[in-house]
Scaffold this motif. Structure first.
Motif, PDB file in Angstrom:
ATOM      1  N   ALA A  63       0.856  -1.187   0.000  1.00  0.00           N
ATOM      2  CA  ALA A  63       0.000   0.000   0.000  1.00  0.00           C
ATOM      3  C   ALA A  63       0.893   1.238   0.000  1.00  0.00           C
ATOM      4  CB  ALA A  63      -0.912   0.009   1.224  1.00  0.00           C
ATOM      5  N   VAL A  64       0.250   2.371  -0.190  1.00  0.00           N
ATOM      6  CA  VAL A  64       0.911   3.645   0.080  1.00  0.00           C
ATOM      7  C   VAL A  64       0.637   3.977   1.543  1.00  0.00           C
ATOM      8  CG1 VAL A  64       1.065   6.086  -0.467  1.00  0.00           C
ATOM      9  CG2 VAL A  64       0.626   4.429  -2.297  1.00  0.00           C
ATOM     10  N   TYR A  65       1.684   4.233   2.276  1.00  0.00           N
ATOM     11  CA  TYR A  65       1.570   4.532   3.698  1.00  0.00           C
ATOM     12  C   TYR A  65       1.682   6.038   3.909  1.00  0.00           C
ATOM     13  CZ  TYR A  65       1.755  -0.376   4.921  1.00  0.00           C
ATOM     14  OH  TYR A  65       1.453  -1.717   5.059  1.00  0.00           O
ATOM     15  N   TYR A  66       0.710   6.569   4.623  1.00  0.00           N
ATOM     16  CA  TYR A  66       0.636   8.009   4.865  1.00  0.00           C
ATOM     17  C   TYR A  66       0.855   8.306   6.343  1.00  0.00           C
ATOM     18  CZ  TYR A  66      -1.548   8.283   0.249  1.00  0.00           C
ATOM     19  OH  TYR A  66      -1.820   8.207  -1.097  1.00  0.00           O
ATOM     20  N   CYS A  67       1.683   9.280   6.590  1.00  0.00           N
ATOM     21  CA  CYS A  67       1.867   9.778   7.947  1.00  0.00           C
ATOM     22  C   CYS A  67       0.767  10.795   8.239  1.00  0.00           C
ATOM     23  CB  CYS A  67       3.233  10.425   8.068  1.00  0.00           C
ATOM     24  SG  CYS A  67       3.601  11.132   9.689  1.00  0.00           S
ATOM     25  N   ASN A  68       0.289  10.785   9.464  1.00  0.00           N
ATOM     26  CA  ASN A  68      -0.758  11.705   9.889  1.00  0.00           C
ATOM     27  C   ASN A  68      -0.379  12.330  11.216  1.00  0.00           C
ATOM     28  OD1 ASN A  68      -3.334  11.728  11.897  1.00  0.00           O
ATOM     29  ND2 ASN A  68      -3.860  12.580   9.898  1.00  0.00           N
ATOM     30  N   ALA A  69      -0.672  13.591  11.350  1.00  0.00           N
ATOM     31  CA  ALA A  69      -0.466  14.269  12.635  1.00  0.00           C
ATOM     32  C   ALA A  69      -1.681  15.136  12.916  1.00  0.00           C
ATOM     33  CB  ALA A  69       0.791  15.122  12.598  1.00  0.00           C
ATOM     34  N   PHE A  70      -2.115  15.106  14.149  1.00  0.00           N
ATOM     35  CA  PHE A  70      -3.248  15.939  14.580  1.00  0.00           C
ATOM     36  C   PHE A  70      -2.702  16.935  15.569  1.00  0.00           C
ATOM     37  CE2 PHE A  70      -7.574  16.987  14.757  1.00  0.00           C
ATOM     38  CZ  PHE A  70      -7.920  17.274  16.065  1.00  0.00           C
ATOM     39  N   GLY A  71      -2.723  18.205  15.161  1.00  0.00           N
ATOM     40  CA  GLY A  71      -2.145  19.216  16.027  1.00  0.00           C
ATOM     41  C   GLY A  71      -2.424  20.598  15.503  1.00  0.00           C
ATOM     42  N   ARG A  72      -1.562  21.533  15.937  1.00  0.00           N
ATOM     43  CA  ARG A  72      -1.849  22.931  15.663  1.00  0.00           C
ATOM     44  C   ARG A  72      -0.565  23.676  15.296  1.00  0.00           C
ATOM     45  NH1 ARG A  72      -5.386  25.987  20.129  1.00  0.00           N
ATOM     46  NH2 ARG A  72      -6.429  23.967  19.908  1.00  0.00           N
ATOM     47  N   GLY A  73      -0.672  24.452  14.220  1.00  0.00           N
ATOM     48  CA  GLY A  73       0.423  25.330  13.872  1.00  0.00           C
ATOM     49  C   GLY A  73       0.395  26.597  14.711  1.00  0.00           C
ATOM     50  N   VAL A  74       1.491  27.278  14.787  1.00  0.00           N
ATOM     51  CA  VAL A  74       1.576  28.525  15.536  1.00  0.00           C
ATOM     52  C   VAL A  74       0.586  29.522  14.949  1.00  0.00           C
ATOM     53  CG1 VAL A  74       3.044  30.472  16.135  1.00  0.00           C
ATOM     54  CG2 VAL A  74       3.955  28.134  16.217  1.00  0.00           C
ATOM     55  N   GLY A  75      -0.220  30.120  15.805  1.00  0.00           N
ATOM     56  CA  GLY A  75      -1.187  31.110  15.357  1.00  0.00           C
ATOM     57  C   GLY A  75      -2.518  30.540  14.922  1.00  0.00           C
ATOM     58  N   PHE A  76      -2.618  29.217  14.824  1.00  0.00           N
ATOM     59  CA  PHE A  76      -3.901  28.614  14.453  1.00  0.00           C
ATOM     60  C   PHE A  76      -4.778  28.497  15.707  1.00  0.00           C
ATOM     61  CE2 PHE A  76      -3.973  26.817  10.091  1.00  0.00           C
ATOM     62  CZ  PHE A  76      -2.779  27.369   9.652  1.00  0.00           C
ATOM     63  N   PRO A  77      -6.074  28.746  15.562  1.00  0.00           N
ATOM     64  CA  PRO A  77      -6.959  28.706  16.738  1.00  0.00           C
ATOM     65  C   PRO A  77      -7.462  27.313  17.092  1.00  0.00           C
ATOM     66  CG  PRO A  77      -8.180  29.435  14.841  1.00  0.00           C
ATOM     67  CD  PRO A  77      -6.746  29.279  14.372  1.00  0.00           C
ATOM     68  N   TYR A  78      -7.193  26.319  16.242  1.00  0.00           N
ATOM     69  CA  TYR A  78      -7.712  24.991  16.520  1.00  0.00           C
ATOM     70  C   TYR A  78      -6.794  23.940  15.898  1.00  0.00           C
ATOM     71  CZ  TYR A  78      -9.660  26.495  12.059  1.00  0.00           C
ATOM     72  OH  TYR A  78      -9.822  27.037  10.811  1.00  0.00           O
ATOM     73  N   ASP A  79      -6.983  22.680  16.322  1.00  0.00           N
ATOM     74  CA  ASP A  79      -6.192  21.570  15.808  1.00  0.00           C
ATOM     75  C   ASP A  79      -6.699  21.129  14.437  1.00  0.00           C
ATOM     76  OD1 ASP A  79      -5.886  19.989  19.086  1.00  0.00           O
ATOM     77  OD2 ASP A  79      -4.678  21.548  18.122  1.00  0.00           O
ATOM     78  N   LEU A  80      -5.779  20.665  13.629  1.00  0.00           N
ATOM     79  CA  LEU A  80      -6.097  20.163  12.296  1.00  0.00           C
ATOM     80  C   LEU A  80      -5.392  18.826  12.073  1.00  0.00           C
ATOM     81  CD1 LEU A  80      -5.620  23.381  10.118  1.00  0.00           C
ATOM     82  CD2 LEU A  80      -7.808  22.318  10.744  1.00  0.00           C
ATOM     83  N   ALA A  81      -5.878  18.089  11.108  1.00  0.00           N
ATOM     84  CA  ALA A  81      -5.202  16.859  10.686  1.00  0.00           C
ATOM     85  C   ALA A  81      -4.300  17.183   9.506  1.00  0.00           C
ATOM     86  CB  ALA A  81      -6.219  15.800  10.305  1.00  0.00           C
TER      87      ALA A  81
END
Length: 121
Positions: free
Chosen positions: A91-109
């Motif tokens: 398969a194609v393996y994808y890395c995922n992170a759930f978090g927040r960049g500096v200045g962002f008001p909420y977490d994103l995938a």
């Protein structure tokens, strides 16, 4: 923004092993969960393994006992050690992170671009 870069995919014979790495970079405020998903041809993307910032881990039933996920939190890096590989792991393996960049008001995938893992039988 958070950028993910995977490495370590390739071609391996059945029964062999591979180690995937994924490093997060950019203006990171925090990363809560990191993990790996995979997508085989003609199939939906599925969870392989995830590890939370507190260390809790969840594996797909199909990889339990064969794959090991680990994380270097200070370096925002996640690893996937894959053993006893079979053709079903191709398969194609994808890395995922759930978090927040500096200045962002909420977490994103966030997603990496993917790395191909091919297991020959």
């Amino acid at each position: 923004q958070v950028h993910l870069v995977e490495s370590g995919g390739g071609l391996v014979q059945a029964g062999g092993s591979l180690r995937l790495s994924c490093a997060a970079s950019g203006s990171i405020f925090r990363i809560n969960e990191m993990g790996w998903y995979r997508q085989a041809p003609g199939k939906q993307r599925e969870l392989v393994a995830v590890i939370a910032s507190g260390g809790s881990i969840n594996y797909a039933d199909s990889v339990k006992g064969r794959f090991t996920i680990s994380r270097d939190s200070p370096k925002n890096t996640v690893f996937l050690e894959m053993n006893s590989l079979t053709s079903e792991d191709t398969a194609v393996y994808y890395c995922n992170a759930f978090g927040r960049g500096v200045g962002f008001p909420y977490d994103l995938a966030y997603w990496g671009q993917g790395t191909q893992v091919t297991v020959s039988s």
